[in-house]
Design a protein around this motif. Structure first.
Motif, PDB file in Angstrom:
ATOM      1  N   GLU A   1       2.153   9.287  -5.951  1.00 36.47           N
ATOM      2  CA  GLU A   1       2.760  10.707  -5.712  1.00 36.47           C
ATOM      3  C   GLU A   1       3.841  10.968  -6.772  1.00 36.47           C
ATOM      4  OE1 GLU A   1       3.918  10.792  -1.758  1.00 36.47           O
ATOM      5  OE2 GLU A   1       1.859  10.821  -0.976  1.00 36.47           O
ATOM      6  N   LEU A   2       4.620   9.972  -7.068  1.00 40.08           N
ATOM      7  CA  LEU A   2       5.769  10.241  -8.077  1.00 40.08           C
ATOM      8  C   LEU A   2       4.866  10.371  -9.457  1.00 40.08           C
ATOM      9  CD1 LEU A   2       8.858  10.313  -8.449  1.00 40.08           C
ATOM     10  CD2 LEU A   2       8.542   7.704  -9.047  1.00 40.08           C
ATOM     11  N   LYS A   3       4.137   9.849 -10.011  1.00 41.03           N
ATOM     12  CA  LYS A   3       3.150   9.925 -10.792  1.00 41.03           C
ATOM     13  C   LYS A   3       2.757  11.467 -10.916  1.00 41.03           C
ATOM     14  CE  LYS A   3       2.325   5.454 -12.591  1.00 41.03           C
ATOM     15  NZ  LYS A   3       1.276   4.461 -12.873  1.00 41.03           N
ATOM     16  N   ASN A   4       2.055  11.766 -10.062  1.00 45.93           N
ATOM     17  CA  ASN A   4       1.219  13.044  -9.997  1.00 45.93           C
ATOM     18  C   ASN A   4       2.396  14.278  -9.947  1.00 45.93           C
ATOM     19  OD1 ASN A   4      -1.134  12.278  -9.698  1.00 45.93           O
ATOM     20  ND2 ASN A   4      -1.266  12.119  -7.567  1.00 45.93           N
ATOM     21  N   HIS A   5       3.465  13.913  -9.292  1.00 48.59           N
ATOM     22  CA  HIS A   5       4.771  15.150  -9.183  1.00 48.59           C
ATOM     23  C   HIS A   5       5.197  15.084 -10.666  1.00 48.59           C
ATOM     24  CE1 HIS A   5       7.883  17.435  -7.630  1.00 48.59           C
ATOM     25  NE2 HIS A   5       8.786  16.606  -8.257  1.00 48.59           N
ATOM     26  N   ARG A   6       5.540  14.128 -11.217  1.00 51.41           N
ATOM     27  CA  ARG A   6       5.796  13.886 -12.582  1.00 51.41           C
ATOM     28  C   ARG A   6       4.919  14.720 -13.629  1.00 51.41           C
ATOM     29  NH1 ARG A   6       8.583   7.978 -13.230  1.00 51.41           N
ATOM     30  NH2 ARG A   6      10.194   8.293 -12.059  1.00 51.41           N
ATOM     31  N   ARG A   7       3.474  14.453 -13.561  1.00 50.05           N
ATOM     32  CA  ARG A   7       2.729  15.110 -14.367  1.00 50.05           C
ATOM     33  C   ARG A   7       2.723  16.800 -14.209  1.00 50.05           C
ATOM     34  NH1 ARG A   7      -1.822  11.505 -12.493  1.00 50.05           N
ATOM     35  NH2 ARG A   7      -1.369   9.724 -13.642  1.00 50.05           N
ATOM     36  N   LYS A   8       2.767  17.088 -12.894  1.00 46.25           N
ATOM     37  CA  LYS A   8       3.106  18.573 -12.478  1.00 46.25           C
ATOM     38  C   LYS A   8       4.016  19.156 -13.094  1.00 46.25           C
ATOM     39  CE  LYS A   8       3.052  21.482  -8.259  1.00 46.25           C
ATOM     40  NZ  LYS A   8       2.900  21.545  -7.139  1.00 46.25           N
ATOM     41  N   LEU A   9       5.383  18.515 -13.068  1.00 48.28           N
ATOM     42  CA  LEU A   9       6.306  19.248 -13.587  1.00 48.28           C
ATOM     43  C   LEU A   9       6.186  19.141 -14.985  1.00 48.28           C
ATOM     44  CD1 LEU A   9       9.523  17.325 -11.920  1.00 48.28           C
ATOM     45  CD2 LEU A   9       8.541  19.702 -11.517  1.00 48.28           C
ATOM     46  N   ARG A  10       5.523  18.218 -15.879  1.00 44.07           N
ATOM     47  CA  ARG A  10       5.669  18.333 -17.149  1.00 44.07           C
ATOM     48  C   ARG A  10       4.443  19.392 -17.635  1.00 44.07           C
ATOM     49  NH1 ARG A  10       2.603  13.590 -18.517  1.00 44.07           N
ATOM     50  NH2 ARG A  10       4.442  12.454 -17.555  1.00 44.07           N
ATOM     51  N   ARG A  11       3.430  19.522 -16.789  1.00 45.87           N
ATOM     52  CA  ARG A  11       2.599  20.480 -17.042  1.00 45.87           C
ATOM     53  C   ARG A  11       3.140  22.025 -16.829  1.00 45.87           C
ATOM     54  NH1 ARG A  11      -0.860  22.858 -19.848  1.00 45.87           N
ATOM     55  NH2 ARG A  11      -2.471  24.301 -18.813  1.00 45.87           N
ATOM     56  N   GLN A  12       4.119  22.182 -15.837  1.00 51.92           N
ATOM     57  CA  GLN A  12       4.741  23.285 -15.634  1.00 51.92           C
ATOM     58  C   GLN A  12       5.596  23.623 -16.821  1.00 51.92           C
ATOM     59  OE1 GLN A  12       6.664  22.824 -11.970  1.00 51.92           O
ATOM     60  NE2 GLN A  12       4.830  23.660 -10.816  1.00 51.92           N
TER      61      GLN A  12
ATOM     62  N   GLN B   1       0.726  -1.082  -0.033  1.00 50.51           N
ATOM     63  CA  GLN B   1      -0.079   0.021  -0.208  1.00 50.51           C
ATOM     64  C   GLN B   1       0.767   1.199   0.143  1.00 50.51           C
ATOM     65  OE1 GLN B   1      -3.267  -0.045  -0.367  1.00 50.51           O
ATOM     66  NE2 GLN B   1      -3.685   2.111   0.022  1.00 50.51           N
ATOM     67  N   THR B   2       2.022   1.239   0.578  1.00 50.70           N
ATOM     68  CA  THR B   2       2.750   2.503   0.840  1.00 50.70           C
ATOM     69  C   THR B   2       3.571   2.639  -0.446  1.00 50.70           C
ATOM     70  OG1 THR B   2       3.020   1.923   3.262  1.00 50.70           O
ATOM     71  CG2 THR B   2       4.712   3.343   2.211  1.00 50.70           C
ATOM     72  N   ALA B   3       3.919   1.663  -1.192  1.00 50.63           N
ATOM     73  CA  ALA B   3       4.565   1.598  -2.513  1.00 50.63           C
ATOM     74  C   ALA B   3       3.512   2.196  -3.365  1.00 50.63           C
ATOM     75  CB  ALA B   3       5.153   0.357  -2.855  1.00 50.63           C
ATOM     76  N   TYR B   4       2.462   1.804  -3.289  1.00 53.76           N
ATOM     77  CA  TYR B   4       1.402   2.199  -4.273  1.00 53.76           C
ATOM     78  C   TYR B   4       1.416   3.932  -4.248  1.00 53.76           C
ATOM     79  CZ  TYR B   4      -3.118   3.127  -6.444  1.00 53.76           C
ATOM     80  OH  TYR B   4      -3.927   3.627  -7.413  1.00 53.76           O
ATOM     81  N   ILE B   5       1.174   4.237  -2.986  1.00 53.16           N
ATOM     82  CA  ILE B   5       0.879   5.718  -2.584  1.00 53.16           C
ATOM     83  C   ILE B   5       2.091   6.511  -3.034  1.00 53.16           C
ATOM     84  CG2 ILE B   5       0.825   7.398  -0.579  1.00 53.16           C
ATOM     85  CD1 ILE B   5      -0.973   5.281   0.932  1.00 53.16           C
ATOM     86  N   ARG B   6       3.383   5.912  -2.671  1.00 56.06           N
ATOM     87  CA  ARG B   6       4.644   6.669  -3.320  1.00 56.06           C
ATOM     88  C   ARG B   6       4.648   6.803  -4.943  1.00 56.06           C
ATOM     89  NH1 ARG B   6       8.962   4.607   1.045  1.00 56.06           N
ATOM     90  NH2 ARG B   6       8.387   5.681   2.493  1.00 56.06           N
ATOM     91  N   GLU B   7       4.427   5.636  -5.301  1.00 58.08           N
ATOM     92  CA  GLU B   7       4.398   5.525  -6.797  1.00 58.08           C
ATOM     93  C   GLU B   7       3.229   6.574  -7.504  1.00 58.08           C
ATOM     94  OE1 GLU B   7       3.397   2.342 -10.233  1.00 58.08           O
ATOM     95  OE2 GLU B   7       4.277   1.526  -8.689  1.00 58.08           O
TER      96      GLU B   7
END
Length: 127
Positions: A11-22, A3-9
């Motif tokens: 969050e990492l995808k969301n962070h990458r999307r946010k960086l790509r959008r920026q 479950q922790t690995a899924y949350i981190r993964e």
């Protein structure tokens, strides 16, 4: 732990999307700025070239004034024929209107011995 690995993964995808959008937004602003600068440069260049082209071959004429003593038999029409040119006045009547206004005349009749201020144009610059 799964479950922790899924949350981190996630969050990492969301962070990458946010960086790509920026990056996309940043790139869009840069392209818009470059486009605006290019449009301004081309517009100013066009106007500068067209203004230069319009004045390059035109003769420059200067407006001057002279004082003339009226002689017996002189008329405003004779002065208009002598001093008015078709480039600056569309008719002798327009020239006479200007002379009458400048000299505070209410009618076209002028008297010998009086002085008139007459406008004229010349291509020569007099200092």
């Amino acid at each position: 732990m799964n479950q922790t690995a899924y949350i981190r993964e996630r969050e990492l995808k969301n962070h990458r999307r946010k960086l790509r959008r920026q990056r996309e937004v940043h790139r869009t602003f840069i392209l818009a700025g470059i486009t605006l600068v290019l449009v301004l440069v081309f517009t100013l260049s066009y106007h500068a070239l067209s203004a230069h082209a319009n004045t390059e071959f035109q003769d420059i004429s200067y407006k001057y004034y002279t004082s003339v003593q009226v002689q017996p038999g002189d008329t405003l029409w004779e002065f208009a024929g002598r001093y008015a040119d078709s480039e600056h006045y569309d008719s002798h009547a327009r020239y006479i209107e200007e002379v009458m206004h400048m000299n505070h005349l209410s009618e076209e009749r002028i008297c010998a011995g009086n002085y008139l201020i007459l406008p004229y144009y010349s291509d020569e610059f007099i200092q």
